[in-house]
Every structure is written in C-alpha cells, then in structure tokens.
Design an enzyme around this catalytic site. Structure first.
Site, PDB file in Angstrom:
ATOM      1  N   SER A 180      16.109  -0.101 -20.483  1.00 34.68           N
ATOM      2  CA  SER A 180      16.886   0.136 -19.276  1.00 34.68           C
ATOM      3  C   SER A 180      18.123  -0.760 -19.274  1.00 34.68           C
ATOM      4  O   SER A 180      18.941  -0.670 -20.183  1.00 34.68           O
ATOM      5  CB  SER A 180      15.996  -0.099 -18.049  1.00 34.68           C
ATOM      6  N   ASP A 235      13.700  11.139 -17.879  1.00 29.97           N
ATOM      7  CA  ASP A 235      13.855   9.789 -17.336  1.00 29.97           C
ATOM      8  C   ASP A 235      14.653   9.848 -16.035  1.00 29.97           C
ATOM      9  O   ASP A 235      15.799  10.280 -16.030  1.00 29.97           O
ATOM     10  CB  ASP A 235      14.578   8.903 -18.357  1.00 29.97           C
ATOM     11  N   HIS A 274      10.386   6.630 -17.121  1.00 36.29           N
ATOM     12  CA  HIS A 274      11.470   5.700 -17.440  1.00 36.29           C
ATOM     13  C   HIS A 274      11.051   4.852 -18.630  1.00 36.29           C
ATOM     14  O   HIS A 274      10.193   3.983 -18.525  1.00 36.29           O
ATOM     15  CB  HIS A 274      11.761   4.812 -16.230  1.00 36.29           C
TER      16      HIS A 274
END
Length: 497
Positions: free
Chosen positions: A215, A436, A464
């Site tokens: 991320s 995602d 995610h």
C-alpha cells in the site's frame, strides 16, 4: 468523523518531502549509527493489548537519524525497529513497510510473523515505525476524548451544516496537531522516510536494500528507488498507488474501488441466507436506511454512540479483505436489530482505538504524512466538486477526501516524490489486485511504467494486498523472486485465491 479523519484512511497518500534532496549526501553522510537491539517490551496487538505469547527470538531496537536531513549533524530522532532473525541459511535482511501511511511496522511485523515463515527461513525480517508514527516521534493530535469526537462525526447529509462542522473540525484537529507535535510535522514526509530507510539498510550491514512495501509502502519504496537506485536489491511493491494523482483523482478512484468491493460483498452475501437482505437491492436499501437512521439517532454501545460516521468507517474496514466479509454481514445484521457492538469494533480497528479509549497514531500520522507529501491545497469549490462527484459514485463512501484537512494543515507540502523514476535500479516487482478497494488496480500499471525498471504481476482476486491474500500463486511468484531472484515473466497473472 470520516470526512476529517476516517475518510482520509480511504485515500492512500502520494508521498513527498518538504526538505529538498541533497545530491552528495542524501542519507546524511558519515558512518551508519549502530542499532541497539534488545528484548521487545511494548509490542501491541490491534486491540492495544500485548500478545498472549511473545517469541523470545524477536528483537527490538532504536536507530538515531537526523530530524532535518539538511542539518545531518543537528538534532536527531529515534526510529523504533523490530527484527525477526532468520531461521535458516541467511541471505540478508528484508525490510517491510506495511502501509498507511501511519501503520506501525513494529507491531504489524510481529503479528504477521506466521504468514511470513517462508521468507523468514532465508532473511532476517525487519520493520520499523516510520518517523511520525507511534514509537518514532509519533504525531499526536489530542486526547482520547477529542479523538472520539473527531472520528464519530457524521458525513451525511452533505449539506451546508455538515460542511461547516467539517471545516471547523478540520481546523481544530490541525491546531491540536501543531500544539502537540509541531516540531516533527515539517519532517515526516516520504523522502525523509526514504533517507531513514537507507540509514536502516546501512546500519543492518546490507550493501543493497531488500524490501517489501505494501500500500503506502509502495510509495516509500518507489521514492527510495528514485533517490537510491544503485542501492536497490530485491524490491516487492504490493497494492501499489500512483503518486501522480491529485486529491480529486485519488478520492474518486478509491471511492469507486470501495463501492465495487461493497457491491461484491453484497453479491456474495445474498448467494446464501444473507442477514441483511434476500437480494442485493434489498440488502443495499437496508444498509442505506441504517445509515440514515444513525444520522438521526445513533445506537448506544456501552457509554458510546455508534454514529453514521463510525458505522460507515466500520463497513470500509471490513472491505479490505474478503476474509472479513462474514463478520461484516453479522455486524450489519446486528445493527439492523439495534445492536452496534460489532460495527463499533470494526470502526475502532480502523481508527486505532483501544478499549481503554486511547488511540494509536494511525489516524494522526496519516494526515501528517499525507499533507506534507503534496503541495496541493484544494479550494472550497474544488472540495465541493470532489464530494459531489464522489457521492454520485457512492452515497456510502463519497466524501471530499483528505483535501479539506490538508487545506488547513500547519506544515507546508512539496511535490518532490510525486515523480518517481528508478532508472538504474535492479528489477522491481509490482503486484496489483483487480479487486483491491484501497489501491485500485489501475494504479498498478501506472506505477510500473513510472518506475521504468519494474515488472507487473496481476492478481485477479479481492482485497487490499495480494501477497498475504492466501493466493498460493502470488506467494509462489513473490517467494521465487525474493528468495531466488527470479523475476516474474512479463504479463504474469494469478487467479483469485
């Protein structure tokens, strides 16, 4: 309030620093400081409690780095680190950043240890709390009671009164951050964090940085590879973000991502006996009615109120992983029956609130890093335009994003890290997931192209992040790269787990 705080967690930050680069001594120059390793004494689980059992081989440490890299011999801050020593024939160190920005790498690596067994067999696994996070001069912006007030404010209806409350709360929150953490605020940007990362690499004794960024960690990795291309070893960037997007673009893309994940959840739920509705339209209507009712009358949960803002935050929290969908179904079903405990639990897990009413720096580090990582400061008209467009995509998740808070942030921002280029680095692997919600797939090929030395792997599943999704295909490709140096073939793809 999700508009002020929880909404910002739906918007991955594009990183940059307020401190200009120094070509000759980017990491501050001089010999690396030693890391003082010792037993871990303050590891926390997501609920704020210590782990039931602590692996005694795990070590924690500190590393002094410059507060201001323009003054490398000036004031320092301590970075908190954690190390899980290799269990087999050691290749070196593998450094992790699990995202945020604002997530504690110290706590998260300890929690993720079992899922990283294959990598630990060959590497010392290392992570850290980046500057401005938790133990590393973590940004604090008020008491637990003040944070409760900020996180619980409603985002609906999107009218003038809500906007006035939002703007006033933004200003109050920013002022508290300046009051409590003003010294660190100008220096928490991603370029400074990348310089810290190079200090960590040197202090670990590794000639190259082997790195896993998830991320926001992909942003940090991309900036590191831009600043120090010759120091890149094996670098995995999972659930990537596109650093070039504006506040408006980021908000709309992520709102669409969460709405799609929500619709996938509803579709999955009604395949069987779904607690919240017999079909997708009914289930969605029931959730929308619940949110409207909570705006008028929150549900009591102990001595707290489950507001619409907290409830929508709880829904978002559960959409990060397909594995939490059954819990979300139960939480929404309970709330429709007047019991808000489960949705409150989800919201608290998202905002970093412990049962004792204290907060981690998750909600405060995020805007601190986000707002110095861009020079963009939207006008009120731009915020309303963004909000209106986002609400058309999703009444549940639409908001003005983090632009409203950054507009009044007390520290200046810079666009330095919105342009990454890793030319000259070793091959980098980027993994993007089609389902995602937080870092939508369209950002994966964009970051891959910007880096110029990267190869893209596509994961077809939900959630995610792909490496910890349970996909044996993704894990196999990544492990072959990180352990054996085998770069995936161009166009590589993995089916949903």
């Amino acid at each position: 309030m999700r508009r002020v705080l929880a909404a910002t967690l739906l918007v991955a930050a594009a990183g940059c620093s307020s401190v200009p680069a120094e070509p000759a001594t980017k990491s501050g120059g001089g010999s690396p400081e030693p890391i003082q390793w010792g037993p871990c004494t303050d590891i926390k689980r997501p609920d704020g409690e210590p782990p039931a059992r602590q692996d005694t081989s795990v070590r924690c440490g500190k590393l002094a780095v410059p507060l201001d890299y323009a003054k490398p011999d000036g004031e320092t801050i301590d970075l908190a680190l954690i190390k899980l020593p290799a269990t087999g024939k050691r290749l070196g160190s593998l450094v992790f950043n699990f995202g945020g920005p604002g997530a504690s790498g110290v706590d998260t690596l300890d929690q993720a240890a079992k899922a990283l067994t294959a990598l630990r067999a060959r590497y010392d696994l290392v992570s850290f709390d980046p500057r401005g996070v938790e133990r590393s001069s973590g940004v604090r912006c008020g008491s637990g009671a003040e944070m409760d007030r900020f996180t619980s404010l409603d985002t609906l209806p999107p009218n003038d009164e809500t906007h006035r409350e939002s703007e006033a709360a933004n200003k109050e929150f920013a002022a508290l951050c300046q009051k409590n953490s003003g010294k660190i605020l100008p220096y928490v940007g991603t370029v400074n964090a990348a310089r810290d990362l190079d200090r960590i690499r040197a202090s670990l004794g590794d000639p190259k940085l082997n790195y896993v960024g998830m991320s926001y960690g992909t942003q940090l990795g991309g900036v590191y590879a831009t600043e120090f291309p010759e120091k890149v070893g094996r670098m995995l960037l999972d659930a990537p973000l596109d650093p070039t997007v504006t506040f408006e673009q980021r908000t709309l893309v992520q709102t669409r991502g969460f709405q799609q994940a929500y619709e996938s959840f509803l579709k999955s739920c009604v395949k069987n006996s779904c607690e919240i509705g017999r079909d997708q339209a009914t289930a969605n209507a029931n959730v929308e009615n619940l949110m409207n009712e909570l705006t008028a009358k929150p549900l009591k949960v102990g001595n707290r109120d489950l507001t619409q803002g907290l409830a929508s935050t709880g829904v978002a929290a559960a959409l990060y992983s397909e594995m939490t969908w059954p819990f979300l179904e139960r939480a929404l079903g309970d709330a429709l029956k007047g019991r808000g405990d489960a949705l409150m639990y989800l919201a608290d897990s998202y905002t970093g609130r412990s049962p004792d009413g204290t907060y981690s720096t998750q909600m405060t580090s995020f805007p601190a890093i986000t707002c110095v990582d861009t020079a963009e400061r939207p006008t009120p008209d731009e915020l309303r335009r963004t909000e209106q467009a986002a609400l058309k995509i999703s009444p549940l998740f639409g908001s003005e994003g983090s632009g409203g808070l950054c507009r009044v942030w007390p520290a200046k921002g810079s666009d330095q890290a919105r342009h990454v280029n890793a030319t000259g680095s070793a091959p980098i692997v980027v993994v993007g997931g089609k389902g995602d919600p937080a870092t939508p797939y369209e950002w994966a090929p964009k970051l891959t192209a910007q880096l110029r030395t990267a190869t893209l792997v596509t994961y077809m599943g939900e959630g995610h992040g792909a490496y910890l999704s349970g996909s044996k295909c993704v894990q196999g490709l990544v492990d072959a790269y990180l352990i054996d140096g085998k770069v995936p073939e161009k166009g590589a793809a993995c089916p949903a787990a």
